[in-house]
Design a protein around this motif. Structure first.
Motif, PDB file in Angstrom:
ATOM      1  N   ASP A  19      -1.543  19.204  16.616  1.00 26.17           N
ATOM      2  CA  ASP A  19      -0.286  18.987  17.326  1.00 26.17           C
ATOM      3  C   ASP A  19      -0.220  17.634  17.998  1.00 26.17           C
ATOM      4  N   ARG A  56       4.746  21.356  24.080  1.00 21.48           N
ATOM      5  CA  ARG A  56       4.720  22.675  24.699  1.00 21.48           C
ATOM      6  C   ARG A  56       6.036  22.977  25.403  1.00 21.48           C
ATOM      7  N   TRP A  58       9.087  21.794  24.675  1.00 20.61           N
ATOM      8  CA  TRP A  58      10.130  22.072  23.687  1.00 20.61           C
ATOM      9  C   TRP A  58       9.955  23.433  23.054  1.00 20.61           C
ATOM     10  N   ARG A  59       8.690  23.804  22.824  1.00 18.22           N
ATOM     11  CA  ARG A  59       8.435  25.128  22.263  1.00 18.22           C
ATOM     12  C   ARG A  59       8.930  26.225  23.207  1.00 18.22           C
ATOM     13  N   CYS A  60       8.683  26.064  24.507  1.00 19.22           N
ATOM     14  CA  CYS A  60       9.143  27.052  25.497  1.00 19.22           C
ATOM     15  C   CYS A  60      10.663  27.138  25.513  1.00 19.22           C
TER      16      CYS A  60
END
Length: 320
Positions: A19, A56, A58-60
């Motif tokens: 990542d 992290r 953006w994923r949330c």
């Protein structure tokens, strides 16, 4: 002066994962001011997020948005399903207009009145007070007070029939003729078979005349027709209301009348006294559907009743 740093094993000190986030040999990710690219307390990394932290974040955000969308979709499905059910289960859940209940004692009139002052009799079979049936029981008890045997003991009262109805007497009425439509059976409200009380009170000295047996009205009344009674008949108002009436039950016919033949004509005669006890009929509705507005029209049939609205009443039920 030299500062103490992490003890590393050389080339494993700066491992880049898939990542794009850097870690040391213990698996600790570098973020913010502790990045290995020179960011210190006042270095160029101060106040900035690493690429790892941004990913992290953006994923949330994406996961949260997906969860919100799924929740909204579920709400829409539930609302649409319930709305569809309301239109497909044959029940009407939109309250129609019901006119104000009238307390006029002329012509044909009925009890009880609706809780909201209209002609809608709405109640919960499992509840006495509040939205329950208690108010209707009290209403009927009050208006039947004069018909109890203990209140017809005066010598002015007389047991009348078609050949014996003295002008100087008050014809008695026997409450046992009302069958189970009485206080001891909660007037049928706890079993979802509500009774409605009808009075027939034409103008003074007006003697109503029944229809002949071979007339359309006589045929409609069938076995309930009598040459010395004014027949009462109740029907659902529309085809939609017919769906909510049902057919035969353990109680017998969907709609029952007590006494079956209606109002005795010998009550309505020339009288020399002012006191008068109006004959009554209880109508029990055995198959009213729950959670549906049902319109009912009841008519007292006499050949010399000129104003049909005067002797015909419409009301409604909503049973929970």
């Amino acid at each position: 002066m030299a500062t103490y740093g992490r003890i590393s094993s050389g080339d494993k000190a700066n491992i880049v994962e898939e990542d794009g986030c850097a870690t040391d040999e213990w698996g600790v990710r570098y973020q913010g001011h502790s990045r290995p690219d020179g960011g210190g307390l006042f270095g160029k990394g101060f106040g900035l997020k690493s690429k790892c932290e941004q990913l992290r974040r953006w994923r949330c955000i994406i996961v949260t948005l997906l969860a919100v969308c799924a929740l909204l979709l579920m709400i829409v499905i539930i609302v649409v399903t319930r709305t569809s059910a309301n239109h497909t289960d044959g029940h009407s859940h939109i309250r129609p207009f019901f006119k104000k209940w009238s307390n006029s004692t002329d012509g044909l009139y009925f009890m009880p009145r609706g809780r909201d002052g209209t002609v809608l009799i709405e109640f919960n079979v499992n509840q006495y007070s509040g939205e329950g049936y208690g108010q209707y029981m009290e209403f009927l008890d009050y208006h039947l007070h004069d018909y109890h045997a203990m209140n017809q003991q005066d010598k002015v009262y007389h047991v009348c029939n078609k050949t014996d109805a003295p002008e100087d007497k008050v014809c008695m009425f026997d409450l046992t003729l009302l069958n189970d439509c009485d206080h001891f059976h909660e007037y049928g409200y706890t079993s979802g078979t509500p009774c409605v009380l009808f009075f027939l009170n034409p103008p003074r000295h007006h003697s109503p005349k029944p229809f002949p047996k071979d007339s359309e009205v006589g045929k409609m009344l069938g076995d309930r027709w009598s040459p010395d009674h004014i027949g009462l008949n109740c029907v659902p108002v529309s085809d939609e209301d017919k769906k909510h009436i049902g057919n035969q039950t353990i109680h017998g016919a969907p709609i029952q009348y007590f006494p079956p033949k209606g109002f005795p004509t010998y009550y309505y005669r020339n009288s020399t006294i002012s006191k008068f006890l109006v004959p009554i009929v209880m109508v029990r509705f055995n198959t009213i559907a729950t959670s549906a507005y049902v319109h009912i029209n009841c008519t007292a049939w006499a050949t010399n009743f000129k104003n049909s609205e005067y002797y015909s009443k419409t009301f409604g039920f909503y049973i929970k």
